[in-house]
Enzyme design. Structure first.
Site, mmCIF file in Angstrom:
data_model
loop_
_atom_site.group_PDB
_atom_site.id
_atom_site.type_symbol
_atom_site.label_atom_id
_atom_site.label_comp_id
_atom_site.label_asym_id
_atom_site.label_seq_id
_atom_site.Cartn_x
_atom_site.Cartn_y
_atom_site.Cartn_z
ATOM 1 N N HIS A 21 -96.985 56.436 12.251
ATOM 2 C CA HIS A 21 -95.598 56.058 12.553
ATOM 3 C C HIS A 21 -95.337 54.605 12.123
ATOM 4 C CE1 HIS A 21 -92.302 54.883 15.538
ATOM 5 N NE2 HIS A 21 -91.749 55.742 14.703
ATOM 6 N N HIS A 45 -83.441 57.173 12.127
ATOM 7 C CA HIS A 45 -84.195 58.412 12.296
ATOM 8 C C HIS A 45 -83.319 59.648 12.162
ATOM 9 C CE1 HIS A 45 -86.895 55.481 14.237
ATOM 10 N NE2 HIS A 45 -87.868 56.325 13.993
ATOM 11 N N ARG A 99 -78.818 38.895 22.192
ATOM 12 C CA ARG A 99 -78.876 39.773 21.022
ATOM 13 C C ARG A 99 -80.169 40.574 21.137
ATOM 14 N NH1 ARG A 99 -78.812 43.497 17.798
ATOM 15 N NH2 ARG A 99 -78.597 43.259 15.540
ATOM 16 N N CYS A 125 -76.988 34.078 15.673
ATOM 17 C CA CYS A 125 -77.134 35.372 15.016
ATOM 18 C C CYS A 125 -76.502 35.289 13.630
ATOM 19 C CB CYS A 125 -76.430 36.427 15.845
ATOM 20 S SG CYS A 125 -76.491 38.065 15.101
ATOM 21 N N TYR A 144 -80.922 41.423 7.127
ATOM 22 C CA TYR A 144 -80.467 40.034 7.135
ATOM 23 C C TYR A 144 -80.532 39.436 5.735
ATOM 24 C CZ TYR A 144 -80.708 40.640 12.163
ATOM 25 O OH TYR A 144 -80.516 41.100 13.437
#
Lengths: 540, 540
Positions: free
Chosen positions: B103, B127, B204, B254, B388
């Protein structure tokens, strides 16, 4: 010898005990006397002159009456190496011996000894004030013999041109001023190569080019002065023999690059009207300033509190400084450089040794460096404390010069250097240029518009494969873009803007970043292109 | 136990020897499976899915036929600590034991063991593709007993809410999403204090808040892995006992701060629609990452070539990295922090320990940090490699994710946080806000316009006297401006733009910096102000 035999009120005023004859006496006028050759606005100058009552115009006094007369040939004997140096101003002769220690510009004044001071005042225009004339009048010792005068002034062919020994420049450079030499790299030459050839690397001189013979280069000395007063001198030979040499590829850029655009699109600016060619890129080789300062005795791991700035002085009396942390950063790559693109530094670029501070405005990369002082203060020159700052668009009067920091790290910029037709019908074009960001920031993206900024596409980064031979991205990225002209307009407007790895980008308009001195004109670069012509250059 | 007793073509397709049961087998799908919870556009996702023929829709198969039935209470026994962990998806039961090593998100999948995986897929929305369902189908072991189904799905009150242990938030925070918690600081609270109080510091979270009891905090371990394979674990207690602690005042921001403005003024953006409150400033205390890495055996003066990035993982499975030079810069002040504004880290902000990288986007300041890996690569999470970054305004399809660098150092920005009438007639106003630049750059100047950008004046920098307790200017400057409203308009437009000490400034418009993800919406901040009201806030 001092001026005697007069008792006019004007002379009483200046013949007081405060007559400057020491560094202390001169300190008060330091910010007035020694500045860049570029004109300083009347408002700002007046604000800094100490109030000593109404200024006396030199013309209103008559200090020459009864003074002895001297021939120019006699005056010449009072040159820089004489025990009593003299200078000429208009038709009078002045003995500056006692003024030298107090002169804010230091011994550079000796350049004029034995001849006229006027060509130097043409360079350091800030001297052209009643206040400075008043200081000079204190030292009058005679007048020029009438046989050596023409229309009341000394015959010019007997006056030395301070620039007489300047090197010849490549005609491909686009000259902005001849004396001192300021010349930018042409668009074609910017576009052609990653490393700008030495002969077309832009030239930004504040004064004349100091003369050091090739054979004297190794003996040229750099004096290092530490905060504790320790002084150590290294010759160029010492530096080369003692320290490991490094090579760094780095852009140098004048803070006035593209000032002309700011003038055109925003408002009048005070300074050399550069196009987009006050920038070039070269490979520099030399020793690390950090290593030299350490060897000179500066404790790098336990810096004294008064080690805040590193001041550099050049042989021609230019001076500037950088913060201590820039100087010492192991990844800052600050060099005392001897070579440029694998050749000895050309005379115009600092032969035999200059400072290279990658990522920082070229104004700190002092050429012909002869003295380095680690200090608690910035260099006290106007080049450090005034000329290279950006005030706000509205801040045009009564400036507080200490309000903003001196320009060091350069902001991101880009420019179009060449545009060419790529198809016979002229509808397909190739546009080229450069993009650069200071502080070691790498260019990420160059956005190009062929329709004045309405739509954007990304240019290819030509120099993406070039190796930066330094710790950070100190060099530029040239870029290239091919595209179809918009069909709706006769003349197209090409626009470029770049983004660096801190994702800083350029401002859109000059008006919003307008500043009186026209520094850092980094707005989107825009070039009108007429498809009826074969090609267009930013500087054509 | 594995799925048996079916021979449908769909099962043949997935029951091949290539069934993932090792990390190697999982590597190929790594970039697909583990990403941010924010929706990923269909185009971009498809481009990265490996071509394994037409995707099989889960609905078209019938893998449950003939499978054993299990009660939810039985399934609960196959929890995170059981030898064979199971998960539920829709009405089927899956044994994920053999999938865990492959995974891409690692053992975080165990959070779902013993219950439904669906709430986690709501967080990790990537997913939700046929491809991922296909992988899951390989592990089917049964179906849910009909008595535990309601409308064909497991009864919800038996499904654990991953956010059940999240802390309660201060009502002054402006909530963007509840699960996970994303909430911004209100304009009033931004304006009020230099250090944002912990309870209104913007939150965040990419996932749930990990639960570590106060009594277990000192035993929380951080594993350090070096390029040579050496592994060393420090507990929080070890870190506090062994290393000198430092305090640094720094802004966290952010990359999506002000994304809402970009959406409004440019185009649709993909991400949380923050106002100007995804930024706050605090004093952080902890140990230097540099000291810890050195102690762990990383040779700082002779870094191995494969030491290029420092990867951080948090307990909730979030991960990101920073360049090695950021981590090691003696003046970079990178901390493993235990305290925030003199108090233990609040749970929302990383209790008991988080990374603080001053001047860098908060997305790299990993909370609840439990693992640090020095590697030749960036963290392989989508938060590092995709989310980002800023593509160009035109780059909205078929993205090459490796084209641009991950956001690290933040560009300059500013915002208006409050505007108030200062006179009874409403013609005199006070405007307040913040300005901040990453990379340790100090704010030089804040230009304010009350007439939409036609004329400018400078704001006072409120925090000019605040001491930055770090090596560089890591904190913001709040600013304040008082002025008269222009008389010609009913509603005024206030605009702010800032300039830092590298003289970088903000772009004028959102359109020119538009990017699909809405990152770094740093255009001039503009707020309409109606003088008929008492006050206006950027977020009101």
């Amino acid at each position: 010898m001092t001026a005697q035999g007069t008792d006019s009120p004007e002379h009483c005023l200046t013949h007081t005990p405060s007559r400057p004859s020491s560094a202390g006496a001169g300190a008060g006028v330091l910010t007035v006397l020694f500045s860049v050759f570029q004109p300083v606005s009347h408002e700002t100058l007046e604000a800094d002159v100490e109030d000593e009552g109404p200024a006396q115009a030199a013309d209103s006094s008559n200090p020459g009456d009864g003074l002895p007369q001297y021939r120019l040939s006699e005056i010449k004997n009072h040159g820089p190496k004489s025990s009593r140096p003299w200078v000429i101003f208009e038709d009078k002769v002045y003995d500056i011996t006692d003024w030298i220690p107090a002169h804010p510009g230091g011994e550079v004044i000796l350049r004029a000894a034995g001849g006229s001071i006027e060509p130097y005042w043409d360079i350091f225009a800030i001297h052209k004030t009643p206040y400075v004339r008043e200081i000079l009048q204190q030292f009058v010792v005679g007048k020029i013999h009438p046989d050596d005068l023409e229309d009341g002034r000394p015959r010019m062919n007997d006056i030395e041109d301070p620039f007489v020994s300047d090197p010849t420049r490549d005609p491909r450079l686009r000259q902005i001023t001849a004396k001192p030499c300021n010349a930018e790299t042409a668009g074609e030459d910017l576009a052609e190569a990653f490393l700008t050839p030495n002969e077309v690397f832009y030239v930004r001189n504040h004064m004349w080019v100091p003369v050091i013979e090739d054979t004297a280069a190794d003996a040229h000395g750099i004096t290092i002065e530490l905060p504790d007063g320790d002084v150590k001198t290294y010759t160029v030979h010492d530096l080369k023999a003692k320290f490991k040499q490094y090579s760094v590829t780095a852009v140098l850029q004048c803070s006035g690059n593209r000032r002309r655009d700011m003038t055109e699109h925003a408002n009048k600016t005070n300074g050399l009207q550069w196009g987009p060619g006050a920038i070039s890129c070269a490979k520099w080789e030399g020793v690390r300033l950090r290593d030299v300062l350490k060897d000179a005795g500066l404790p790098l791991d336990d810096l004294p509190e008064d080690a805040q700035h590193v001041q550099f002085s050049g042989l021609e009396a230019y001076g500037a400084s950088i913060p201590i942390h820039s100087a010492l950063d192991p990844r800052g790559d600050v060099l005392l450089a001897f070579k440029m693109n694998d050749l000895p530094l050309p005379r115009d670029h600092g032969f035999p040794v200059r400072v290279i501070v990658p990522g920082t405005v070229a104004a700190r990369c002092v050429k012909w460096v002869s003295k380095i002082v680690v200090s608690d203060e910035e260099s006290d020159t106007s080049w450090q404390r005034r000329d290279y700052k950006c005030f706000g668009p509205n801040e045009t009067r009564d400036l507080d010069w200490d309000k903003y920091k001196s320009i060091q790290e350069m902001p991101i910029t880009s420019a179009i250097t060449r545009a060419r037709k790529k198809s016979a019908d002229g509808n397909h074009v190739e546009v080229e240029g450069y993009a650069y960001s200071g502080g070691g920031h790498e260019i990420q993206r160059v956005d190009v518009s062929l329709d004045g900024g309405k739509t954007w596409d990304q240019a290819s980064l030509v120099d993406d494969s070039e190796q930066d031979s330094g710790s950070k991205a100190w060099s530029w990225k040239r870029w290239r873009y091919e595209g179809a002209l918009p069909t709706t307009t006769e003349a197209a407007a090409f626009v470029v803007k770049a983004t660096d790895d801190a994702y800083n980008t350029q401002p859109q308009c000059y008006k919003s970043i307008y500043n009186l001195r026209g520094n850092l004109a980094t707005a989107w670069h825009r070039v009108e292109f007429d498809p009826r012509k074969e090609k267009g250059c930013a500087d054509s």
